[in-house]
Design an enzyme around this catalytic site. Structure first.
Site, mmCIF file in Angstrom:
data_model
loop_
_atom_site.group_PDB
_atom_site.id
_atom_site.type_symbol
_atom_site.label_atom_id
_atom_site.label_comp_id
_atom_site.label_asym_id
_atom_site.label_seq_id
_atom_site.Cartn_x
_atom_site.Cartn_y
_atom_site.Cartn_z
ATOM 1 N N GLU A 50 -33.838 43.223 -40.983
ATOM 2 C CA GLU A 50 -32.831 42.773 -40.015
ATOM 3 C C GLU A 50 -32.410 41.338 -40.312
ATOM 4 O OE1 GLU A 50 -30.820 44.878 -38.303
ATOM 5 O OE2 GLU A 50 -32.664 45.647 -37.426
ATOM 6 N N GLY A 139 -21.680 48.945 -28.859
ATOM 7 C CA GLY A 139 -22.472 47.832 -28.358
ATOM 8 C C GLY A 139 -23.961 48.074 -28.315
ATOM 9 N N GLY A 141 -25.935 48.374 -31.035
ATOM 10 C CA GLY A 141 -26.584 47.973 -32.272
ATOM 11 C C GLY A 141 -26.698 49.097 -33.275
ATOM 12 N N SER A 144 -21.252 51.030 -34.483
ATOM 13 C CA SER A 144 -20.046 51.775 -34.134
ATOM 14 C C SER A 144 -18.825 51.210 -34.852
ATOM 15 C CB SER A 144 -19.831 51.752 -32.617
ATOM 16 O OG SER A 144 -19.723 50.420 -32.130
ATOM 17 N N SER A 145 -18.771 49.897 -35.033
ATOM 18 C CA SER A 145 -17.611 49.308 -35.710
ATOM 19 C C SER A 145 -17.578 49.701 -37.185
ATOM 20 C CB SER A 145 -17.613 47.784 -35.563
ATOM 21 O OG SER A 145 -18.772 47.207 -36.136
ATOM 22 N N ASP A 189 -24.217 47.600 -42.763
ATOM 23 C CA ASP A 189 -23.737 48.642 -41.868
ATOM 24 C C ASP A 189 -22.717 49.541 -42.547
ATOM 25 O OD1 ASP A 189 -25.360 47.370 -40.078
ATOM 26 O OD2 ASP A 189 -23.739 46.545 -38.855
#
Length: 401
Positions: A50, A139, A141, A144-145, A189
């Site tokens: 992370e 939102g 984590g 989604s974007s 991502d």
């Protein structure tokens, strides 16, 4: 899509049977003609690694069954028309020649940014009609974007015959988010959404983009990985994420390296001593260097067949994100503490932080017990009830119709 969480975690699929057809039918209602195709791109869970991706480090995500689905057709008139079933409002029409970085603060910035990035890179995209729907929780984590960006990029790649590979699409999508949207995210991502394979976690070296698919079939070993969405929303484009990234860059500069990836784990103590009284930078450096080491530990354990032994490594990762990177929140900490106390093998927050989701590694027989304990702990703390589901390593972006 429906997903009930009362009485234990449930496994959820990306799209209900026939949903692709429904998306195509809605496209035809909106635009008056059938789409040329339907594509899907998944959200992701990051198993470990992370805030290492923008430090040229190691990450290990896998794709979720939750996807963003897009019905798309080409246009030749320089117009981009966008519609989402998940957002109130009608079709948004944009002129391609007018697309400019940070000109849009709404959801349309993500697909428009992809078109902008493709055109900036010299690809002949002449317009498109797009209808979208998603089961990736926004939102939470779970990227989604990135799913939204990648599904549009893949559709345009196919329709316009651009011939780009998954990792190349991921790069362009990252540029769209960094420059057009203005969110300083790393490459993980988008690469996860574009490149993951079913039944595997993806080991990605974010410096050279080399990839290795690591088998990760928990069900076969009698385990599950729960995702606990705390329902606390976060936004990467707001300031705290950018502050952490800037702090990491400052640490690399003070240590005289290109990126914190270049600080060896065995040399960490000496590096921290060199940073002197830069306490905030010291914490960020310590997290990134130890987190890269944790990724390597998890890979070694999985390849040795010691899957249960990754549990303590996940817990160490959460402590580092909580104490050194300082991006956890009470809800995430409660998930991790309650899950471990209830018999989970390991747990940690996942994603950018300041809310979102945690992951919990459990024996399959303990999944309902741990889920119930977390739900009861949230109720006792007067928190919004969490959403809990089983994360199944799934396929990356693909054309579905």
């Amino acid at each position: 899509m429906s997903e009930a969480v009362e009485g234990g975690a449930v496994e959820v699929g990306a799209v209900e049977s026939g949903a692709e057809v429904a998306v195509a039918e809605r496209f035809e209602e909106l635009y008056g003609t059938a789409p040329e195709g339907v594509w899907a791109a998944p959200g992701r869970v990051n198993l470990i690694g992370e805030h290492t991706d923008y430090n040229d480090g190691f990450v290990m995500p896998f794709a979720l069954p939750h996807t963003t689905v897009a019905a798309v057709s080409r246009r030749t008139d320089g117009v981009l028309r966008l519609h989402s079933s998940d957002v109130d409002g009608g079709v948004v029409e944009l002129a391609l020649d007018a697309l400019a970085p940070e000109s849009d603060r709404g959801w349309t910035a993500y697909p428009a940014g992809v078109v902008w990035a493709l055109r900036e890179a010299g690809h002949a995209v002449t317009g498109a009609d797009v209808h979208l729907t998603s089961t990736v929780p926004a939102g939470a984590g779970l990227s989604s974007s990135a799913a939204l960006e990648v599904v549009v990029a893949l559709a345009l790649n196919d329709l316009f015959g651009l011939g780009l590979k998954g990792w190349q699409l991921a790069r362009l999508c990252q540029r769209a988010e960094n420059v057009y949207v203005g969110a300083p995210t790393g490459i993980m991502d988008q690469t996860a959404s574009a490149c993951c394979e079913r039944g595997h976690a993806l080991f990605l070296d974010t410096r050279d983009l080399s990839q290795k698919q690591i088998p990760f079939d928990l069900a076969a070993e009698g385990m599950q990985l729960l995702v606990v969405d705390t329902q606390v929303k976060h936004s990467h484009s707001e300031g705290e994420y950018g502050k952490r990234r800037a702090g990491c860059e400052k640490g690399a500069a003070l240590l005289g390296v290109d990126a914190l990836r270049d600080v060896a784990y065995d040399d960490l103590d000496a590096a921290l001593e060199r940073l002197g009284d830069e306490e905030e930078v010291r914490r960020l450096v310590r997290h990134v260097v130890t987190e890269n080491h944790r990724v390597e530990q998890v890979i070694a354990l999985l390849e040795a067949g010691e899957t249960r032994a990754i549990g303590p490594v996940l817990v160490e990762g959460h402590a580092s994100l909580r104490d050194d990177f300082r991006i956890s929140c009470p809800e995430l900490d409660l998930v991790v503490d309650t899950a471990i106390a209830s018999g989970a093998l390991g747990a940690r927050m996942t994603g950018g932080g300041f809310g979102g989701s945690a992951i919990v590694l459990v024996e399959s027989a303990d999944a309902d017990t741990v889920t119930k304990a977390v739900e009861e702990a949230f109720a006792a703390a007067d928190f919004t009830p969490p959403r809990v589901f089983v994360a199944v390593p799934s396929a990356g972006a693909r054309r579905v119709v």
